[in-house]
Enzyme design. Sequence first.
Site, PDB file in Angstrom:
ATOM      1  N   GLU A 155       0.848  -1.195   0.000  1.00  0.00           N
ATOM      2  CA  GLU A 155       0.000   0.000   0.000  1.00  0.00           C
ATOM      3  C   GLU A 155       0.883   1.244   0.000  1.00  0.00           C
ATOM      4  O   GLU A 155       1.206   1.776  -1.032  1.00  0.00           O
ATOM      5  CB  GLU A 155      -0.925   0.015   1.224  1.00  0.00           C
ATOM      6  CG  GLU A 155      -1.866  -1.170   1.244  1.00  0.00           C
ATOM      7  CD  GLU A 155      -3.320  -0.782   1.467  1.00  0.00           C
ATOM      8  OE1 GLU A 155      -3.671   0.388   1.289  1.00  0.00           O
ATOM      9  OE2 GLU A 155      -4.101  -1.685   1.831  1.00  0.00           O
TER      10      GLU A 155
ATOM     11  N   GLU B  63      -2.767  -1.646  13.026  1.00  0.00           N
ATOM     12  CA  GLU B  63      -3.942  -1.312  12.223  1.00  0.00           C
ATOM     13  C   GLU B  63      -5.214  -1.739  12.943  1.00  0.00           C
ATOM     14  O   GLU B  63      -6.205  -1.020  12.971  1.00  0.00           O
ATOM     15  CB  GLU B  63      -3.845  -2.035  10.878  1.00  0.00           C
ATOM     16  CG  GLU B  63      -5.028  -1.771   9.960  1.00  0.00           C
ATOM     17  CD  GLU B  63      -4.813  -2.323   8.575  1.00  0.00           C
ATOM     18  OE1 GLU B  63      -4.065  -3.325   8.447  1.00  0.00           O
ATOM     19  OE2 GLU B  63      -5.371  -1.774   7.617  1.00  0.00           O
TER      20      GLU B  63
HETATM   21  C1  BGC Z   1      -5.500   1.333   4.301  1.00  0.00           C
HETATM   22  C2  BGC Z   1      -6.144   2.327   5.214  1.00  0.00           C
HETATM   23  C3  BGC Z   1      -7.089   3.115   4.401  1.00  0.00           C
HETATM   24  C4  BGC Z   1      -8.129   2.167   3.913  1.00  0.00           C
HETATM   25  C5  BGC Z   1      -9.283   2.748   3.219  1.00  0.00           C
HETATM   26  C6  BGC Z   1      -6.587   0.416   3.814  1.00  0.00           C
HETATM   27  O1  BGC Z   1      -6.153  -0.634   3.071  1.00  0.00           O
HETATM   28  O2  BGC Z   1      -4.445   0.681   4.869  1.00  0.00           O
HETATM   29  O3  BGC Z   1      -5.608   2.666   6.338  1.00  0.00           O
HETATM   30  O4  BGC Z   1      -7.595   4.258   4.980  1.00  0.00           O
HETATM   31  O5  BGC Z   1      -7.565   1.141   3.154  1.00  0.00           O
HETATM   32  O6  BGC Z   1     -10.348   2.265   3.836  1.00  0.00           O
END
Ligand code: BGC
Length: 958
Positions: free
Chosen positions: A530, A797
């Site tokens: 990401e 997370e």
């Molecule tokens: C990310 C987040 C992001 C989200 C969107 C995820 O995969 O890691 O932190 O805000 O996607 O919902």
Amino acid sequence: MVFLSDAVSAFAAGVSPVGLRCEYLSNPTGIDETQPRLSWRVESTQRGQKQTAYRLLVASSAEKLQAGRGDLWDSGKVAGAETVNVPYVGKPLTSRQTAYWKVQAWDKDGRASAWSEPARWSMGLLRSSDWTAQWISFRDTAPLHTNRSTLFLPPARHYRKEFASAKTVRRATLSASALGICELHLNGQRVGDAWFEPGWADYRKRTYYRTHDVSGLMQRGANCVGAIVAEGWYSGYVGYGLLVGYGPNKVGRYFYGKTPALLAQLEIEYTDGSREVIGTDTTWQVSGDGPIREADLIMGESFDARRDDPGWCRPGGPDTRSRALAGWAWELAIRAEENGSTKAIFSDNCGSREVELGFQRPPRLQAYAAPPIRLTQELKAQKLTEPKPGVYVFDLGQNFAGVIRLKVRGTAGAKLRLRYGEMLHRDGRLMTENLRKARATDYYTLRGDAGGETWQPRFTYHGFQFVELTGLPEKPGLDAVTGLVLHNDTPLVSEFACSDEGMTRFWKNTQWTQRANFIEIPTDCPQRDERLGWMGDAQIYVRTASCNADVAAFFTKWLDDVEEAQRAFGAYPDYCPYPMGHGAPGQTWGTAWTDAGIICPYTIWQVYGDTRVIERHWASMTRFMDWRKKRAPDLRGRKDGNTWGDWLNVKENTPLEFIDAAYFKLDAQWMSEMARAIGRQAEAAHYDQLQARIADQCARDYLAAEAALKVHTQTAHVLTLAFGLAPEARKKSIAADLVERIAQNDFRMATGFLGTKPLLPVLTASGQHDLAVRLFQSRKFPSWGYEVEQGANSVWERWDSFTKEHGFEGAEGNQNASMNSFSHYAFGAVMEWAFRDLAGIDTDGPGFRRLRIKPGPPAPGSNPDRAPIAWVKAEYASVHGKILSQWKRSAERFELHLVLPANTSATVFLPARDRTTIREAGRDLSAVPGVKFLRMEGDRAVLDVESGAYQFESTAGP
Ligand code: BGC
């Protein structure tokens, strides 16, 4: 020369100006703000000192400045307390110019200080015609890689140019940009200490460039300037992009182009006044035969030390002296456009379209405004294990982002593999499931030096704590691997400790996770595929970020990226930069993510008193609001776009329409405040009305007749109170319902990203501070303390990204390890509350000039689960200087050690039964200089306090 008058007044003055900064940076080189803002602090050892006037001198040379001649600007004596972001309004600044400056301050009694230490800044190349260098590249014959099942990882390219310099150099400046990332070299030395230059912008519209003073690296006679260039964000793999991309397999690279390119311009000024420019052109040589065989930000780097030669950028010519120069094939660079164009089909969630992947000259070059990414700390390995024979796992003791330095000995040609992970499986194996498509693997092929060899990558980074090393015939020592911490070098500005050690640890975790994610842009996480500038995460966390580090310049820079990524119809996308899209419309935004475009500038203004950030983005923010208004003429929330909502809530989904209306209201309110701050009264009135009308509509839609809210989630209650969606008269009962809901949930949160951030502030503001502290200190799932007890040294997370009981399967044993980052700051946003409402350090109005000090000791015995926090020690270096709030609460006694920087004053809300119980350093209040008792407010004495250090004591409690 020191003037006698200065010396005399310096002796007498109560303030001295220090900490000079230009555009938030100290002595920056190559900026392109033509009216840069100058800031300083005034220091004093006396109570109640402030600046009543200042004078700025800006000169074109150090000598002139010293002689007191401000030939560029002499502000004269300006009355006022202003010390932050005073715009330069002297003679117009030109490209390459260095400006030297100093400041003098007058104290509250009108005495002048000595001049500050001198500081300087230099201008970059302001006009496009200043660039005479050409964009160059190598002849790229590789076909477009369109197969997702294999990785395409080309080598980094080395570029070099020899030149003679016969005269004495006065100043040499190297300015450079790249489509890709580059490391600059001059005469065998690396230029500067920044990583991943020049930075990530939407290269179709703009690139960053950097400027280095390289005077010290020049040689008389033969010289060689060079650069190593890798794909970076330009054409390399971009995290989230691994799901989309080019070709039938949608390979996640080439987001901006196919072939990296370089633009570099070395400008030499000689002492005889002559100038010479060595710019990239087709006389430069380029080679793809160097040691860096693969170089990708997210996949990793591969280095063949047998090919290495430190002489590649020393003068000497390709076929003499150095091994590599003889061994690598060098060819002449080509003009970047000569690679021609490749048409390719790009597909993402906006559909498929044909895109040109040839070189496009970036229409604009912009100086990089953030502190560079630097190596800021080294971590020694703590532990070495061997879960399988020949597989060595190093534990660096801390989750972070960066690279490693490898120090090994072995036979030439042996290939070592390095893999990175944030956690280990129970059997000691590296946990890599959560990296998803990020290879996060480096390779090192040994040169075979008898004395051992050392290597560190240049063009990649990983998010990790553990390193797995394979390929060595025997067990290495613990010192074979050292962690190198990388991030934009935003200065840390705080300390936080409290009587609950777990929560002190949690604060540390936010600091680590922030550093791991402030790499070029505020990312969501540094490890998996990401690493994007997710807007929701950024807006939730920005205020906490500012509590931990000076992020003014970092956000100044990123907010340009945000504006650049704004969709044509007005929304800000889910993440910025937005490499996909290619102009396609598409629903690429989500409620509360898109709103970061309003929330982040607002926060930067609040914390740093910066109104330019508002002016700069005003037109863009207005377009955004126009889109929001057009989308909801009935002033109701919508359920379109990406529906992230109250992301990662714990079984309490709040309807998106509600969240959308709430954020619409907040945006309108903050737009009105920002409009007023920059003197746009009519717009302020308009947004004021708009926010009131949205609030009315919310009240009609969501407030039931009998007090209660129609949406039965914690988050809905929190947002209603935090964003002012309910009339004053209803607030009390909504707060009571919120408390009831939390109690019914066994005193556990159910909130996600959106609800968690304002939860504790709302409880404190509603008179439920003890409950807020109780949640802060909770160890039950889900809570910050739960995470700490499961062993977190970073912010996760998910609250239960790892549990001692279920490993990576979550608290309830049903979680998927792939969406499971151990470095994700969003839930760390609670630290904003800890600084403001627990330590009690807050600004009253923008910019920390007037402070609001309201320590938040919970009542003794108020927490049935554990001892409520009994002391806090917090320091925060604001733009005016360091604030200290150190308090201690015992049964009835309250003590506060408070330090307020010069040029500030505060309203202090001191816990006290009544005025007579208060002492400062043993004295009754009436005898204390700098303190005025204003009134009692419940169990607080409200004091007006001037700058300085204080030791308050009082009898607290009802
Ligand atoms: C990310 C987040 C992001 C989200 C969107 C995820 O995969 O890691 O932190 O805000 O996607 O919902």
